[in-house]
Design a protein around this motif. Structure first.
Motif, PDB file in Angstrom:
ATOM      1  N   PHE A 144      11.085  11.304  19.261  1.00 37.48           N
ATOM      2  CA  PHE A 144      11.457  12.524  18.548  1.00 37.48           C
ATOM      3  C   PHE A 144      11.940  13.558  19.543  1.00 37.48           C
ATOM      4  N   THR A 145      13.195  14.008  19.440  1.00 36.61           N
ATOM      5  CA  THR A 145      13.735  15.034  20.312  1.00 36.61           C
ATOM      6  C   THR A 145      14.467  16.064  19.478  1.00 36.61           C
ATOM      7  N   PRO A 146      14.608  17.277  19.977  1.00 37.63           N
ATOM      8  CA  PRO A 146      15.342  18.288  19.232  1.00 37.63           C
ATOM      9  C   PRO A 146      16.765  17.866  18.901  1.00 37.63           C
ATOM     10  N   SER A 147      17.396  17.075  19.792  1.00 36.66           N
ATOM     11  CA  SER A 147      18.761  16.637  19.524  1.00 36.66           C
ATOM     12  C   SER A 147      18.814  15.772  18.278  1.00 36.66           C
ATOM     13  N   GLY A 148      17.724  15.021  18.008  1.00 40.29           N
ATOM     14  CA  GLY A 148      17.694  14.208  16.803  1.00 40.29           C
ATOM     15  C   GLY A 148      17.684  15.070  15.560  1.00 40.29           C
ATOM     16  N   GLY A 412      23.881  18.901  44.980  1.00 42.59           N
ATOM     17  CA  GLY A 412      23.785  20.135  44.231  1.00 42.59           C
ATOM     18  C   GLY A 412      24.149  19.945  42.772  1.00 42.59           C
ATOM     19  N   LEU A 413      23.585  20.774  41.903  1.00 44.64           N
ATOM     20  CA  LEU A 413      23.879  20.706  40.475  1.00 44.64           C
ATOM     21  C   LEU A 413      25.338  21.079  40.239  1.00 44.64           C
ATOM     22  N   ASP A 414      26.063  20.175  39.604  1.00 43.65           N
ATOM     23  CA  ASP A 414      27.478  20.391  39.320  1.00 43.65           C
ATOM     24  C   ASP A 414      27.637  21.655  38.465  1.00 43.65           C
ATOM     25  N   PRO A 415      28.474  22.610  38.892  1.00 39.56           N
ATOM     26  CA  PRO A 415      28.657  23.832  38.092  1.00 39.56           C
ATOM     27  C   PRO A 415      29.105  23.549  36.660  1.00 39.56           C
ATOM     28  N   GLN A 416      29.916  22.512  36.468  1.00 38.93           N
ATOM     29  CA  GLN A 416      30.335  22.176  35.104  1.00 38.93           C
ATOM     30  C   GLN A 416      29.145  21.739  34.267  1.00 38.93           C
ATOM     31  N   SER A 417      28.252  20.936  34.854  1.00 35.59           N
ATOM     32  CA  SER A 417      27.036  20.535  34.131  1.00 35.59           C
ATOM     33  C   SER A 417      26.165  21.745  33.838  1.00 35.59           C
ATOM     34  N   ALA A 418      26.084  22.671  34.798  1.00 32.75           N
ATOM     35  CA  ALA A 418      25.293  23.883  34.578  1.00 32.75           C
ATOM     36  C   ALA A 418      25.859  24.692  33.419  1.00 32.75           C
ATOM     37  N   ASN A 419      27.168  24.745  33.313  1.00 30.06           N
ATOM     38  CA  ASN A 419      27.786  25.481  32.208  1.00 30.06           C
ATOM     39  C   ASN A 419      27.462  24.827  30.864  1.00 30.06           C
ATOM     40  N   VAL A 420      27.471  23.492  30.833  1.00 27.03           N
ATOM     41  CA  VAL A 420      27.136  22.775  29.598  1.00 27.03           C
ATOM     42  C   VAL A 420      25.672  23.023  29.232  1.00 27.03           C
ATOM     43  N   LEU A 421      24.789  22.959  30.225  1.00 35.83           N
ATOM     44  CA  LEU A 421      23.366  23.191  29.971  1.00 35.83           C
ATOM     45  C   LEU A 421      23.132  24.605  29.442  1.00 35.83           C
ATOM     46  N   ALA A 422      23.870  25.564  29.983  1.00 34.81           N
ATOM     47  CA  ALA A 422      23.670  26.954  29.586  1.00 34.81           C
ATOM     48  C   ALA A 422      23.977  27.182  28.114  1.00 34.81           C
ATOM     49  N   GLN A 423      24.746  26.288  27.497  1.00 28.45           N
ATOM     50  CA  GLN A 423      25.108  26.452  26.093  1.00 28.45           C
ATOM     51  C   GLN A 423      23.979  26.057  25.140  1.00 28.45           C
ATOM     52  N   ASP A 426      17.770  27.340  27.516  1.00 33.30           N
ATOM     53  CA  ASP A 426      17.460  28.682  27.988  1.00 33.30           C
ATOM     54  C   ASP A 426      17.617  28.718  29.500  1.00 33.30           C
ATOM     55  N   ARG A 427      18.011  29.855  30.001  1.00 28.21           N
ATOM     56  CA  ARG A 427      18.190  30.011  31.444  1.00 28.21           C
ATOM     57  C   ARG A 427      17.146  30.986  31.960  1.00 28.21           C
ATOM     58  N   THR A 428      16.381  30.560  32.978  1.00 33.21           N
ATOM     59  CA  THR A 428      15.316  31.397  33.507  1.00 33.21           C
ATOM     60  C   THR A 428      15.262  31.235  35.017  1.00 33.21           C
ATOM     61  N   ARG A 429      14.507  32.104  35.669  1.00 30.24           N
ATOM     62  CA  ARG A 429      14.319  32.033  37.121  1.00 30.24           C
ATOM     63  C   ARG A 429      12.893  31.605  37.415  1.00 30.24           C
ATOM     64  N   LEU A 430      12.759  30.706  38.370  1.00 26.31           N
ATOM     65  CA  LEU A 430      11.452  30.248  38.811  1.00 26.31           C
ATOM     66  C   LEU A 430      11.536  30.075  40.320  1.00 26.31           C
ATOM     67  N   GLY A 431      10.763  30.878  41.062  1.00 30.97           N
ATOM     68  CA  GLY A 431      10.899  30.867  42.513  1.00 30.97           C
ATOM     69  C   GLY A 431      12.307  31.293  42.899  1.00 30.97           C
ATOM     70  N   GLY A 432      12.980  30.477  43.704  1.00 27.81           N
ATOM     71  CA  GLY A 432      14.342  30.783  44.103  1.00 27.81           C
ATOM     72  C   GLY A 432      15.387  30.037  43.307  1.00 27.81           C
ATOM     73  N   SER A 433      14.994  29.406  42.201  1.00 29.85           N
ATOM     74  CA  SER A 433      15.907  28.541  41.446  1.00 29.85           C
ATOM     75  C   SER A 433      16.244  29.114  40.084  1.00 29.85           C
ATOM     76  N   THR A 434      17.448  28.795  39.642  1.00 29.51           N
ATOM     77  CA  THR A 434      17.826  29.015  38.254  1.00 29.51           C
ATOM     78  C   THR A 434      17.492  27.748  37.479  1.00 29.51           C
ATOM     79  N   VAL A 435      16.610  27.854  36.490  1.00 37.67           N
ATOM     80  CA  VAL A 435      16.127  26.692  35.750  1.00 37.67           C
ATOM     81  C   VAL A 435      16.708  26.723  34.335  1.00 37.67           C
ATOM     82  N   TYR A 436      17.288  25.590  33.940  1.00 37.98           N
ATOM     83  CA  TYR A 436      17.787  25.423  32.572  1.00 37.98           C
ATOM     84  C   TYR A 436      16.689  24.694  31.802  1.00 37.98           C
ATOM     85  N   LEU A 437      16.155  25.357  30.767  1.00 43.11           N
ATOM     86  CA  LEU A 437      14.928  24.893  30.116  1.00 43.11           C
ATOM     87  C   LEU A 437      15.129  24.755  28.616  1.00 43.11           C
ATOM     88  N   ARG A 438      14.708  23.597  28.094  1.00 46.71           N
ATOM     89  CA  ARG A 438      14.663  23.377  26.653  1.00 46.71           C
ATOM     90  C   ARG A 438      13.236  22.986  26.296  1.00 46.71           C
TER      91      ARG A 438
END
Length: 501
Positions: A144-148, A412-423, A426-438
């Motif tokens: 069971f996933t949200p995408s389903g 490194g995380l591909d900027p194009q993938s980061a843009n897709v994830l951002a859509q 959620d985008r948050t900061r943890l330590g020194g990283s930008t974390v894409y979180l679902r």
């Protein structure tokens, strides 16, 4: 870590990367023998000017300005004048070899040569396989996933699912549950025996039915129903209710190795939680025994075990006393044997090579993050070397109740993938990283730390998922100029060789 030995040359040559270099520097800071070996290696490289450690940029020396070890000159000017004489071969002189060593050691990380696009679909499939084979896990929940949910028919989501969600939310509410007396903190032998029977039951019992899954993380509770059909020795098919046949999937049954996997994860549950019999009740007209799992006196889970078949009929997870996840059969047929003749596609997974978990320390020396235990995630139970274009490792953890998979890839995380994830994340900061979180079931997080891209997938409750993410590296992606890099390197060499630092 033992003495650096062969890693000394790799350290001053700039060949150690990321966490492996950090571990070496931290060790040398507390080991006189290794500091002396580093000093001797640097002295040797001073004489081998024809073999520079790193090739500086053409404009390096014109752009850096005065070279001063970071933060030391003003603190102790007399010592600062004396130590460089020994280190840099003469008053006011800085050899090319030492500058090259400093340039290498001062690197925040090797330049990014690979851009990573994490294959989330493959990783989620591998997580589903791993979590479904963990003792007392609910395979339907793993699928069971949200995408389903987003693929579901809108009418179905608005009517049938909402109606089921309302009834389940009422039925599963903690205040509505039968209150059973607690037993002592020590594991109850009857409870342990019942949990062992629940692990073994799918090996001998065939069943089919509908499981209702209720998730109450952030926001409104979400409910889905999954048609489940299981045949011992063959596997289990899953079909989310209201979706097309193309959404169905199949998880093949494992052999003896996976039987041991489930047994070991049950051991982790018994090591982490105190289990006891909470009482008995009836579910779907079947006599069941309710097992409670507690940690430090706080309720973490309840299991409803069918007395006749040993099957797990219902599973509730709690977070700080609040019911967060629940899965139960709303209909069930149990037989001694069955055969699935029309199988849906098997859940695929990325190609990987299994590794013994004993090599985790070796992998950590190579810059990977795979500790023996992970806060919020439990103990390391599986290691894999991921195959493909990018170098990668997967570490899987469980406390016997939930499963966490950590996927790591060099680059490194591909900027194009980061843009897709951002859509969709959620985008948050943890330590020194930008974390894409679902958040949800499962929770998925993607980020870059240093020169490694992490993907974490877990079915842990929110507070445990937060602990997992916080325990992993979140180093900033540094981008230093030549001058800052050289000053950083000289500062690190100074700190290693100055006995008073």
């Amino acid at each position: 870590m033992s003495h650096l030995h062969h890693r000394v040359s790799a350290l001053v040559d700039g060949e150690l990367q990321g966490r492996a270099r950090d571990r070496a520097l931290a060790h040398a800071d507390n080991c006189r023998m290794c500091r002396e070996e580093i000093a001797a290696t640097i002295a040797l490289k001073q004489r081998l000017l024809g073999l520079p450690v790193a090739e500086p940029a053409a404009n390096l020396f014109s752009s850096i300005g005065p070279v001063v070890p970071q933060g030391r000159l003003r603190e102790a000017p007399l010592r600062a004048r004396a130590v460089p004489r020994r280190l840099l071969m003469g008053v006011g002189s800085v050899s090319l070899a030492v500058l090259s060593v400093a340039y290498a050691v001062g690197a925040p990380n090797e330049p990014v040569s690979t851009l990573v696009s994490p294959p989330l679909e493959d990783y989620t499939a591998q997580f589903a396989r791993d979590s479904s084979r963990t003792a007392l896990a609910d395979s339907a929940v793993s699928m069971f996933t949200p995408s389903g949910q987003t693929d579901a028919d809108p009418h179905h989501s608005a009517t049938a699912t909402a109606a089921v969600g309302e009834s389940l939310a009422t039925d599963y509410a903690p205040n509505q549950s039968t209150q059973w007396a607690r037993t002592s903190a020590a594991d109850d032998p009857q409870a342990v025996a019942l949990l062992q029977s629940a692990v073994a039951a799918p090996l001998t019992s065939a069943y089919r039915g509908t499981r209702a899954i209720w998730v109450a993380d952030d926001g409104e509770p979400v409910t889905t129903q999954v048609e489940v059909n299981h045949a011992p020795g063959q596997g289990t098919s899953f079909h989310p209710s209201g979706l097309s046949d193309s959404s169905a999937s199949f998880v093949e049954a494992g052999g003896a190795a996976l039987d041991r996997f489930s047994t070991n994860s049950l051991t982790h549950l018994l090591d982490t939680f105190e289990v006891s019999v909470g009482g008995s009740t009836r579910l779907l007209g079947r006599a069941t025994v309710v097992i409670e799992a507690r940690r430090e006196g706080r309720l973490a889970a309840r299991f409803w075990v069918d007395e006749a078949s040993g099957l797990l009929l219902r599973r509730d997870l709690y977070d700080v006393g609040r019911l967060m996840r629940s899965s139960r059969f709303t209909s069930l047929q149990v037989t001694r044997s069955a055969f699935l003749s029309h199988l849906p596609p098997e859940v695929s997974a990325p190609a990987a090579t299994a590794l013994p978990i004993q090599v985790s320390s070796v992998l950590q020396d190579q810059g990977w993050t795979c500790p023996q235990t992970l806060p919020g995630g439990g103990s390391l139970i599986s290691l894999r070397r991921l195959e493909g274009v990018e170098e990668g490792v997967q570490a899987t953890y469980t406390d016997g109740l939930v499963t966490t998979s950590v996927f790591e890839q060099r680059g490194g995380l591909d900027p194009q993938s980061a843009n897709v994830l951002a859509q969709t994340f959620d985008r948050t900061r943890l330590g020194g990283s930008t974390v894409y979180l679902r958040s949800g079931l499962p929770t998925v997080a993607v980020w870059q730390s240093g020169q490694v891209t992490y993907t974490v997938i877990t079915d842990a409750v929110p507070s445990a998922a937060e602990d997992v993410l916080s325990a992993l590296p979140h180093e900033p992606v540094a981008s230093e100029g030549n001058g800052n890099r050289l000053r950083t390197g000289l500062g690190r060499i100074w700190a290693l060789l100055d006995p008073t630092s």
